[in-house]
Design a protein around this motif. Sequence first.
Motif, short mmCIF file in Angstrom:
data_model
loop_
_atom_site.label_atom_id
_atom_site.label_comp_id
_atom_site.label_asym_id
_atom_site.label_seq_id
_atom_site.Cartn_x
_atom_site.Cartn_y
_atom_site.Cartn_z
N ALA A 461 41.76 -17.10 3.90
CA ALA A 461 42.79 -17.81 3.15
C ALA A 461 42.17 -18.77 2.14
N LEU A 462 41.09 -19.45 2.58
CA LEU A 462 40.42 -20.40 1.69
C LEU A 462 39.73 -19.65 0.55
N ALA A 463 39.14 -18.50 0.84
CA ALA A 463 38.48 -17.71 -0.19
C ALA A 463 39.47 -17.25 -1.25
N GLN A 464 40.67 -16.86 -0.81
CA GLN A 464 41.70 -16.46 -1.78
C GLN A 464 42.09 -17.63 -2.67
N LYS A 465 42.13 -18.81 -2.06
CA LYS A 465 42.45 -20.02 -2.84
C LYS A 465 41.34 -20.31 -3.85
N ILE A 466 40.10 -20.13 -3.43
CA ILE A 466 38.96 -20.32 -4.34
C ILE A 466 39.07 -19.35 -5.51
N TRP A 467 39.42 -18.10 -5.22
CA TRP A 467 39.54 -17.09 -6.27
C TRP A 467 40.68 -17.42 -7.23
N ASP A 468 41.84 -17.75 -6.68
CA ASP A 468 43.03 -17.96 -7.51
C ASP A 468 42.99 -19.27 -8.29
N GLU A 469 42.62 -20.36 -7.63
CA GLU A 469 42.74 -21.69 -8.22
C GLU A 469 41.48 -22.18 -8.90
N LEU A 470 40.41 -21.48 -8.70
CA LEU A 470 39.15 -21.96 -9.27
C LEU A 470 38.51 -20.90 -10.18
N LEU A 491 29.42 -18.30 -7.69
CA LEU A 491 30.45 -18.52 -6.68
C LEU A 491 31.28 -17.26 -6.46
N ALA A 492 31.68 -16.61 -7.56
CA ALA A 492 32.49 -15.40 -7.44
C ALA A 492 31.75 -14.32 -6.67
N TRP A 493 30.47 -14.16 -6.95
CA TRP A 493 29.66 -13.16 -6.24
C TRP A 493 29.64 -13.44 -4.74
N ALA A 494 29.39 -14.71 -4.39
CA ALA A 494 29.30 -15.08 -2.97
C ALA A 494 30.65 -14.92 -2.27
N VAL A 495 31.72 -15.34 -2.93
CA VAL A 495 33.06 -15.25 -2.33
C VAL A 495 33.45 -13.79 -2.13
N CYS A 496 33.18 -12.96 -3.12
CA CYS A 496 33.51 -11.53 -2.98
C CYS A 496 32.74 -10.89 -1.84
N ARG A 497 31.51 -11.28 -1.65
CA ARG A 497 30.73 -10.75 -0.53
C ARG A 497 31.25 -11.23 0.81
N SER A 498 31.77 -12.46 0.84
CA SER A 498 32.21 -13.04 2.11
C SER A 498 33.50 -12.41 2.63
N VAL A 499 34.34 -11.89 1.73
CA VAL A 499 35.60 -11.24 2.14
C VAL A 499 35.70 -9.93 1.36
N PRO A 500 34.95 -8.89 1.76
CA PRO A 500 34.91 -7.65 0.99
C PRO A 500 36.30 -7.02 0.81
N GLY A 501 36.57 -6.62 -0.42
CA GLY A 501 37.81 -5.92 -0.71
C GLY A 501 39.06 -6.76 -0.70
N ALA A 502 38.91 -8.08 -0.66
CA ALA A 502 40.09 -8.94 -0.52
C ALA A 502 40.78 -9.21 -1.86
N PHE A 503 40.07 -9.07 -2.95
CA PHE A 503 40.61 -9.51 -4.24
C PHE A 503 41.02 -8.33 -5.11
N ARG A 504 42.14 -8.49 -5.77
CA ARG A 504 42.68 -7.46 -6.68
C ARG A 504 42.74 -8.04 -8.09
N ALA A 557 34.31 -3.49 -7.12
CA ALA A 557 34.52 -2.05 -7.17
C ALA A 557 34.43 -1.38 -5.81
N LEU A 558 34.06 -2.12 -4.77
CA LEU A 558 33.91 -1.54 -3.44
C LEU A 558 35.25 -1.09 -2.86
N HIS A 559 35.18 -0.14 -1.94
CA HIS A 559 36.37 0.28 -1.18
C HIS A 559 36.99 -0.95 -0.51
N PRO A 560 38.30 -1.16 -0.57
CA PRO A 560 39.35 -0.24 -1.02
C PRO A 560 39.86 -0.48 -2.45
#
Length: 668
Positions: A461-470, A491-504, A557-560
Amino acid sequence: MAKSKPRNRNKNRTDPSKPIKPPSDPELAALRDKKILPVLKDLQSAELKTRSAAALAIANIIEDTKCRKLLLREQIVRILLEQTLTDSSLDSRAAGWGILHNLAIEEEADFCVHLFRQEILTAIGGIVRSITETIKSDDPPLFKLPVAQQKLLWTLTSSVLGLLTSLGEAQDEIAQEISNNLDLVAFLFDVLSLNGSPPATQSEALSCLTALTEDNKNLCDQLAASESWLLGLIRLTDTGGLPAVAACGVLHNIFTCLQWFDHNTPKEGTSDSMLVPVLTASMDEAGAQEDGMNGNASNSEQILKLALEIIASIATSLQEALEHGSKFEKTFEGFDDKAEVTNGDDVMDDDEELGEVDEQENEDEEDDEMDEDEMEADMERVLGNGPEDDGNGPEEVTLDRLVRTAAPRVLALATPFGTSTPEQEAIRLRALATLTNISWTVSSIDFSSGHLNSLHTFWSALAQKIWDELICVVLAKNTADIELASTITSLAWAVCRSVPGAFRPTEEHWKFMSLYQASKKLAVSRTNGTKPGSDEQSVDSFQTLGVKTIGVLGQLALHPASVELNREIGVFLITVLAGIPETPAADAVEAMNQIFDIYADKSYAFDEAVFWHDGFYDHLEGMLPKAKNMTKGIDKRKFGELRARADEAVLNLGRFLKYKRNEKKQKN
């Protein structure tokens, strides 16, 4: 490390009796005659007041580069060592030490090495004994001295502490010499334990200890062996303000150096887990003071910067702790060896200070001594040992507090807000880097065992907030600030790795592609118009903006990921590789590694629709010879890591193509 050549101690040594030639530059020659020579003459005057005034005047012009260089040219250091530092006037001595301290700050590390060779530690030992005698004296006690004399004494103490810090930071050999001098180490703790020691002076002592304890096992062993010293540092974390944060820095160095991790510490609770709540509370307090425009804004900024720096270091060292724990604790199953952790770098409470005791107790020295049972009980009280409510095993307390307690506070400091001062922007950049370290650490955790489900849910949930709000907010502004762009990409690279496939992403991937193009132009400008490929063989070749953007895009670009998104990013990565040899080698290596991960499984929807349908295999097969030539062109003697990783990537590319061929045959 190769041995250094023996020094010729007579070469280029200036004869003190030989007149110094004036500089050839007319402006410098005039400055020397009008300002430098007169003040140096006064510094050596027989009149006490003249000497003191000259010392203060020199201290005030040190920051001016021209004046400083002229003073050094006129052998100011020799004059200070031979005369000023042994002056009968406390004013002159204090000013002299202040001059040396300021010179050490303004000059390069070589200046401190020069002082060390001039046996400055012997002189420091003498002044330290004098200061210690004064602050410990009962006849008269320190607090009964005139206020002006007390102020001068603390100014002198701060200068000596600052000089010790600069010396310790300049060279490992010097740091060891200081650490091996028990009188100097004891002096630092005398300053910390003295009732009435100014917070600023305490912070100077703690800064010195921080510099000395970094990767210094001998000193850390000494401090850990002295329960009174260790307990004193832990008590300081309860005092609030800058000293509390600085004490956390020293303790973190000790815990890291001695590998006192949550699961492996001689005293329960003596690990980084106890520092995170202190640091976050200090950040909250400093942030509130800054928002309310109350108190010392500069002090609040110091607290925030230092607290963020320590939290970032805790996050980085946590991976080592988890690796260590996985060897000894079967209950911990959450570490993924494939991940790497990277570093992308006051208002005082009225609480009682370290070592504060009642005056009546001072009358009886025996009452001041604790027996072992009392010391043990006091340690337990300070540590606050008791039932934990974290819901995790003891080996995961630091991780839990880092994610649940520290990360949300750091995010608040990193989030964009209105107009900001340069100081606030510097804090924001540091917060972004700290959040990146935390994210990289979380990305190294394997949550598949399920025992950290609660923590994983919180972080997701926090990672999604980092992606959306930051991240999305910064990208939408199309910032031209390259430093900010590089930091937000890390930061984007690290966050994407921490929650694979979470961001659209909607258009963020296009933004990162644009940043990659900007990084190529930046590389050209750095190399004066030569091709970008000529700059990739730098020390930080895998920390460039180009590599980071490729890393982010590969994770998206990773699955899914959708077929459409995967195709857009896949085409970008193939285009990067098609640019060899103009493409920087580090960029090419990262692009290959991302392609290996993205198209590793034939079951993914985009394997047939993108990899085979769009001819990625043919493109990769065609560029393999160019990749081999690129690798051969990297000098392994100068750029060992780059060559090794390029060799590995090219070898893996051949294996990957063979694997995909066989996979295709089996499918057909």
